[in-house]
Motif scaffolding. Structure first.
Motif, PDB file in Angstrom:
ATOM      1  N   PRO A  49       0.815  -1.222   0.000  1.00 44.87           N
ATOM      2  CA  PRO A  49       0.000   0.000   0.000  1.00 44.87           C
ATOM      3  C   PRO A  49       0.849   1.274   0.000  1.00 44.87           C
ATOM      4  O   PRO A  49       0.494   2.261  -0.628  1.00 44.87           O
ATOM      5  N   LEU A  50       1.988   1.251   0.705  1.00 47.27           N
ATOM      6  CA  LEU A  50       2.862   2.427   0.714  1.00 47.27           C
ATOM      7  C   LEU A  50       3.389   2.720  -0.680  1.00 47.27           C
ATOM      8  O   LEU A  50       3.447   3.880  -1.102  1.00 47.27           O
ATOM      9  N   LEU A  51       3.771   1.685  -1.398  1.00 53.80           N
ATOM     10  CA  LEU A  51       4.263   1.888  -2.759  1.00 53.80           C
ATOM     11  C   LEU A  51       3.158   2.419  -3.662  1.00 53.80           C
ATOM     12  O   LEU A  51       3.413   3.267  -4.533  1.00 53.80           O
ATOM     13  N   ALA A  52       1.951   1.959  -3.454  1.00 55.89           N
ATOM     14  CA  ALA A  52       0.831   2.482  -4.243  1.00 55.89           C
ATOM     15  C   ALA A  52       0.616   3.964  -3.928  1.00 55.89           C
ATOM     16  O   ALA A  52       0.392   4.772  -4.839  1.00 55.89           O
ATOM     17  N   ASP A  53       0.730   4.339  -2.648  1.00 53.18           N
ATOM     18  CA  ASP A  53       0.602   5.753  -2.270  1.00 53.18           C
ATOM     19  C   ASP A  53       1.709   6.590  -2.878  1.00 53.18           C
ATOM     20  O   ASP A  53       1.476   7.708  -3.346  1.00 53.18           O
ATOM     21  N   VAL A  54       2.924   6.065  -2.866  1.00 53.34           N
ATOM     22  CA  VAL A  54       4.053   6.790  -3.459  1.00 53.34           C
ATOM     23  C   VAL A  54       3.831   6.959  -4.958  1.00 53.34           C
ATOM     24  O   VAL A  54       4.073   8.037  -5.517  1.00 53.34           O
ATOM     25  N   HIS A  55       3.336   5.922  -5.601  1.00 55.29           N
ATOM     26  CA  HIS A  55       3.075   5.999  -7.048  1.00 55.29           C
ATOM     27  C   HIS A  55       2.033   7.079  -7.336  1.00 55.29           C
ATOM     28  O   HIS A  55       2.189   7.880  -8.261  1.00 55.29           O
TER      29      HIS A  55
END
Length: 118
Positions: A49-55
């Motif tokens: 989820p963090l990577l999705a937020d960063v994206h």
């Protein structure tokens, strides 16, 4: 018991102890691998989820940068237009303004002299 039989029993007991020790080591390794799998699953559950937020944030920042780039281009265009307009105004008014200022200064001198003589 013969000395050869006693030696065989000692070897068999030592081998059995070695096997039991190896079984404990294998059990500890299996428990460690289970703990590592749990830790990796926790990291994956948190990181995805963090990577999705960063994206999403990077995509939004890219859009904002494109918008700012458009604003900068508009500002540069306005600046160029204002620069051209100020040059045109300077060229159009500088000579008449200087002439008018000279005429005003000369006229005021004439009136001062006329007042003194009158």
């Amino acid at each position: 018991m013969s000395p050869g039989g006693l030696a065989a029993i000692i070897v068999a007991v030592a081998f059995a102890m070695l096997v039991v020790g190896l079984l404990f080591l294998v059990g500890a390794a299996i428990r460690t691998m289970g703990s590592m799998k749990t830790a990796v699953d926790d990291v994956r559950r948190t990181a995805v989820p963090l990577l999705a937020d960063v994206h999403t944030a990077v995509r939004q920042a890219n859009g904002d940068l494109i918008h700012v780039e458009g604003l900068l281009e508009a500002a540069e265009s306005i600046s160029g237009t204002m620069d051209s307009a100020s040059r045109l105004a300077l060229a159009a008014f500088s000579s008449p303004v200087v002439k008018l200022a000279g005429l005003a200064a000369g006229t005021s001198r004439v009136f001062r002299r006329l007042r003194r003589t009158a």
